[in-house]
Each structure stands twice: as C-alpha cells, then as structure tokens.
Scaffold this active site. Structure first.
Site, PDB file in Angstrom:
ATOM      1  CB  ALA A  72      -0.919   0.004   1.218  1.00 55.39           C
ATOM      2  N   GLY A 117       0.632  -5.661   0.523  1.00 57.11           N
ATOM      3  CA  GLY A 117      -0.273  -5.778  -0.606  1.00 57.11           C
ATOM      4  C   GLY A 117       0.406  -6.261  -1.866  1.00 57.11           C
ATOM      5  CD  GLU A 120      -2.608  -8.694   1.435  1.00 52.93           C
ATOM      6  OE1 GLU A 120      -3.412  -9.140   2.266  1.00 52.93           O
ATOM      7  OE2 GLU A 120      -2.422  -7.463   1.256  1.00 52.93           O
ATOM      8  CD  GLU A 140       0.012  -6.495   5.154  1.00 57.41           C
ATOM      9  OE1 GLU A 140      -0.295  -6.510   3.949  1.00 57.41           O
ATOM     10  OE2 GLU A 140       0.720  -7.390   5.689  1.00 57.41           O
TER      11      GLU A 140
END
Length: 266
Positions: A72, A117, A120, A140
């Site tokens: 992110a 992310g 991910e 995270e």
C-alpha cells in the site's frame, strides 16, 4: 505485441503469439506502491482481461528493477482521514479481488520486494515464479493493521494455518531461498529471469484448451475448503461444462489424428 494503458500506472500487453497477456505494474517512482488510482487501474485492467475471450493466461509483472510491489502507498494513507480510508477500501479490495477472480490461469513474476499488498497480489495468482532477489512478506501488523488484500485467507491455503500465523504475526520478511522451501513461491529462477520464466510457463499453459483451462480453474478455486464430497460435485459441474464443448471434440480429434489442436474456445 499490443499495449493498452489503464490509467498512469498499469499497462496491459497482449502478446501476438500464444494468447498470453501481461498485467504490468508500472509505477516505478514509488516501487509500485498501490495508491487509490493504481488500485482502480488494476481492477479496470482485470475486468477487461476477464472479458477478453482471446486471453488464456495472464502474467503479473513489474517494470521496477528492484521491486515487484512494496504494498500500500503509506505516504498517501498518511494524509487520509478515517473517512478517506473507508472510502478507499472498496477500490483497494477491487484490485486484489480483480486479480483473484480472473477466470484464466495467472502467473506472478516476482523479483525484489513483494511486501504487504504486493505479496497479496502475487498470492492472488495461481502460480508464483520468483527470482533469487525476491523478498516476500506480510508486515501489516508492524504498522497497526492486518493483511487486508486476501493475505489472511490466501497464505494459510498455501502453507497451512500455523506457518501463516507465524509469518503474519512476526511480520518478518522472507528471502527467496526460504520462500521456496516454505512454499511461499512455486518456482525459483536465477536473478533477472522471473519474467522470462513466467511468460514461458504461461505460454505452455495457453497452448491448452481455453474451455478446459477456465473450467479447471473454476473447479480448483470453488473446491477449496469444501469437504471431499462437495468438492467432487464442483468438479463434476466443471467436467460437464467441458465434456460437450467444441474444445473437447477438437482435442479428441486432434489426438487421434496426431496433430496440434486448433481450439474453437467454446
């Protein structure tokens, strides 16, 4: 090869041979950190690729030399109010689910950092090819949140609940060799060869029946987490979708005639 840009930071390359498309993360100045705009573009590109019946395989790649994606965009988020963060959430979810729900096989080509992310996005793919520079992880909890792009669900499906818990709770980064040993990535290649190897794999996959590929992926995904009896019903439904298709007829004919199939794709 044709190219189509989705916003400023996402590029789709359609290779002329082999029915392979690349979904390219192209925000090099930020190491492909996923901003609101980039998330929206990833989702849009996935929608277009999912609707393109000529595409049989998608490869997720990066233009940055030292990173696949660092996760992110925390600089953007630092300026957010709670209301801003809440408004952004559907857009970021759309990016991750866009990759996850592509109806064709997907291969991630990972080098350098694939964190949060970024990892991910790779986990949302069916196969992860990584080079020797890869560093993966879901850090995270170290910044006060949880993996929210599918990590808490996709990682245990890859490596088991206990291993996933250790990796998520510790927020540690895992280098390529250990990532291969733990099953965090599926294929390890020499430095700089991740894209080449991923495209080669995608090309081999795309040579198969497009009807078969989509049905096999659907069965694999829908069957996860079900008991065996229910999973076999999912498989049977997917088999029925292929058994009476033009691809099945062509595949059997080509086998008996000892020639390469010319898939009708229906």
């Amino acid at each position: 090869m044709s190219e189509e840009r989705f916003g400023e930071f996402v590029l789709v390359r359609r290779h002329e041979q082999g029915h392979v498309a690349e979904l390219v993360l192209d925000r090099p100045k930020a190491m492909n950190a996923v901003s609101t705009e980039m998330a929206r573009s990833i989702a849009g590109a996935c929608t277009a690729l999912g609707e393109d019946r000529d595409v049989r395989t998608v490869v997720l790649t990066s233009t940055h030399e030292r990173a696949f994606c660092v996760g992110a965009d925390l600089k953007e988020r630092n300026s957010f109010s709670d209301a801003d963060l809440l408004r952004q959430r559907p857009m970021t979810r759309g990016a991750y689910t866009g990759v996850l729900e592509l109806p064709v096989p997907t291969v991630a080509a990972v080098h350098g950092f694939a964190l949060g992310g970024g990892f991910e996005l790779a986990l949302a793919c069916d196969v992860i090819v990584a080079d020797s520079t890869a560093v993966v992880g879901l850090p995270e909890v170290s910044v006060g949140v949880i993996p929210g792009g599918g990590g808490t669900q996709l990682l245990p499906r890859r490596v088991g609940a206990a291993r996933a818990a250790e990796l998520i709770f510790s927020a540690r980064r895992v280098e390529a060799a250990e990532a291969g040993e733990l099953g965090l990535v599926d294929q390890l290649v020499e430095e700089g060869r991740d894209r080449e190897a991923a495209l080669a794999l995608a090309g081999r996959i795309a040579g198969n029946s497009p009807v078969g590929l989509r049905a096999a992926k659907r069965a694999l995904r829908l069957g996860q987490g079900l008991d065996l009896r229910a999973g076999l019903e999912v498989e049977d439904a997917a088999w029925r979708a292929t058994a009476f298709s033009g691809d099945r007829a062509e595949g059997v004919a080509a086998f008996n005639e000892r020639r390469k199939p010319e898939w009708p794709g229906e």
